[in-house]
Design an enzyme around this catalytic site. Structure first.
Site, PDB file in Angstrom:
ATOM      1  N   TYR A 159       0.826  -1.201   0.000  1.00  0.00           N
ATOM      2  CA  TYR A 159       0.000   0.000   0.000  1.00  0.00           C
ATOM      3  C   TYR A 159       0.865   1.259   0.000  1.00  0.00           C
ATOM      4  O   TYR A 159       1.400   1.675   1.031  1.00  0.00           O
ATOM      5  CB  TYR A 159      -0.931   0.019   1.217  1.00  0.00           C
ATOM      6  CG  TYR A 159      -1.867  -1.165   1.331  1.00  0.00           C
ATOM      7  CD1 TYR A 159      -2.246  -1.906   0.208  1.00  0.00           C
ATOM      8  CD2 TYR A 159      -2.376  -1.558   2.561  1.00  0.00           C
ATOM      9  CE1 TYR A 159      -3.101  -2.989   0.313  1.00  0.00           C
ATOM     10  CE2 TYR A 159      -3.241  -2.637   2.677  1.00  0.00           C
ATOM     11  CZ  TYR A 159      -3.590  -3.353   1.554  1.00  0.00           C
ATOM     12  OH  TYR A 159      -4.440  -4.437   1.666  1.00  0.00           O
ATOM     13  N   HIS A 196       0.109 -12.200   1.338  1.00  0.00           N
ATOM     14  CA  HIS A 196      -0.639 -11.265   0.509  1.00  0.00           C
ATOM     15  C   HIS A 196      -0.690 -11.696  -0.963  1.00  0.00           C
ATOM     16  O   HIS A 196       0.353 -11.839  -1.605  1.00  0.00           O
ATOM     17  CB  HIS A 196       0.018  -9.882   0.598  1.00  0.00           C
ATOM     18  CG  HIS A 196      -0.882  -8.745   0.240  1.00  0.00           C
ATOM     19  ND1 HIS A 196      -0.443  -7.431   0.178  1.00  0.00           N
ATOM     20  CD2 HIS A 196      -2.210  -8.696  -0.055  1.00  0.00           C
ATOM     21  CE1 HIS A 196      -1.450  -6.645  -0.136  1.00  0.00           C
ATOM     22  NE2 HIS A 196      -2.525  -7.395  -0.300  1.00  0.00           N
TER      23      HIS A 196
END
Length: 347
Positions: A69, A162
């Site tokens: 992010y 992830h």
């Protein structure tokens, strides 16, 4: 109220649910850190900090982030905002266990040579770093260490593999065992995987020693495909699910669904817009709103312990806390099932 508990406000207390068998408990609403990493568009430091502080004041104690992010920006911003809040909480006699922070492994950040002007993976940040996929044991340990450095926190409470969509073998044979070892050593409280698809998450639940999975967009008021795989797998294995993407990329975030609404990060097709508008009309008939029902819906499933939302400003945080506190009539769900708009939950 849709998830029980008090109406959120200053020093509010939100209901909590345990990631089963771990002692780690999450507030019903979680703070998703992708947008304070400048997902799609930039947000300034002050606004990002204000969003985290507003979430804390509203009773949110689960905060999720990832190296992906904003090329580490989300982790840095979240850590800067949380550290003084945690310190104040401890000084007032609170426990560090009251706060749950999760981050992710699978993408290592490295210098980009030559650097690009901007990131090319959806975040409005400089392109001086690049992401290198790495689900190896060494990559996992390095990623956790670097996330701790970026956040400046004493620990990560939950760590998730992830987006391992094309890397099942390495993720299941190296990444998960490395995280399990950290859990067994007491370094982290719970481990799992996070993805946009539900099928592979059900494999993680059935074939590895994860505690929790983070499911993005596949169990919402609009679609319930996860009832075919990951949700029954969670119940059968005694594991838990964190639901994200409850608004399906914004499609369910407003009762007046606009023509340009997005679904799965793209323009919503006409058939999906029509279905969302029909859901909104039925919600209105029952005296509630489409976004309130969308937020309440995943929490009805016994395997779901939290709904995490990306929130980029204090105003968005306060709006979502108010939605969580709305009364959603029980008979709405039966009506939606009868009309064929909602699949029944068979726990």
């Amino acid at each position: 109220m849709s998830a029980g508990g008090q109406r959120p406000g200053r020093d509010a207390v939100l209901p909590r649910r345990e990631v089963r068998g771990t002692g780690v408990s999450l507030t019903a609403l979680g703070f998703g850190g992708s947008v304070i990493g400048n997902l799609s568009r930039a947000v300034d430091d002050e606004t990002a900090r204000g969003a985290v502080e507003a979430a804390w004041a509203g009773g949110v104690r689960y905060f999720d982030t990832a190296p992906h992010y904003g090329l580490g920006l989300s982790e840095r911003r979240l850590g800067r905002a949380l550290r003084p809040l945690i310190a104040q909480h401890l000084a007032a006699g609170g426990s560090r266990d009251d706060v749950v922070v999760s981050s992710k492994v699978g993408r290592l950040l490295e210098a980009r040579v030559p650097p690009a002007d901007r990131d090319d993976d959806g975040f409005d940040v400089p392109g001086d770093l690049r992401r290198r996929l790495d689900y190896s044991r060494d990559g996992v340990l390095r990623s956790v260490e670097e996330s701790l450095r970026r956040t400046g926190l004493d620990r990560l409470d939950v760590v998730l593999v992830h987006d391992p969509d094309d890397h099942w073998e390495q993720a299941s044979r190296e990444a998960v065992p490395a995280l399990v070892q950290l859990r067994e050593e007491g370094v982290v409280g719970a481990v799992g995987a996070g993805m946009n698809q539900s099928a592979m998450l059900s494999r993680f639940l059935r074939e590895t020693d994860v505690d929790v999975v983070m499911l993005a967009g596949r169990y919402t008021l609009l679609e319930q495909g996860a009832l075919d795989d990951v949700l029954p797998a969670a119940l059968e294995t005694g594991r838990s699910v964190i639901a994200v993407g409850a608004f399906n990329s914004g499609l369910l975030a407003r009762s007046d669904v606009p023509d340009d609404a997005t679904y799965d990060y793209a323009q919503a097709p006409p058939s999906v817009l029509e279905r969302a508008r029909l859901l909104a009309r039925v919600c209105a008939e029952h005296g509630t709103s489409l976004p309130a029902a969308a937020l309440a819906f995943p929490l009805r499933h016994p395997a779901v312990v939290d709904v995490a939302l990306g929130m980029r400003s204090p105003e968005e945080v306060r709006r979502n806390l108010a939605l969580l506190a709305e009364e959603v009539p029980v008979d709405l769900w039966a009506d939606l099932e009868q009309r064929g708009l909602l699949r029944p939950v068979r726990a």
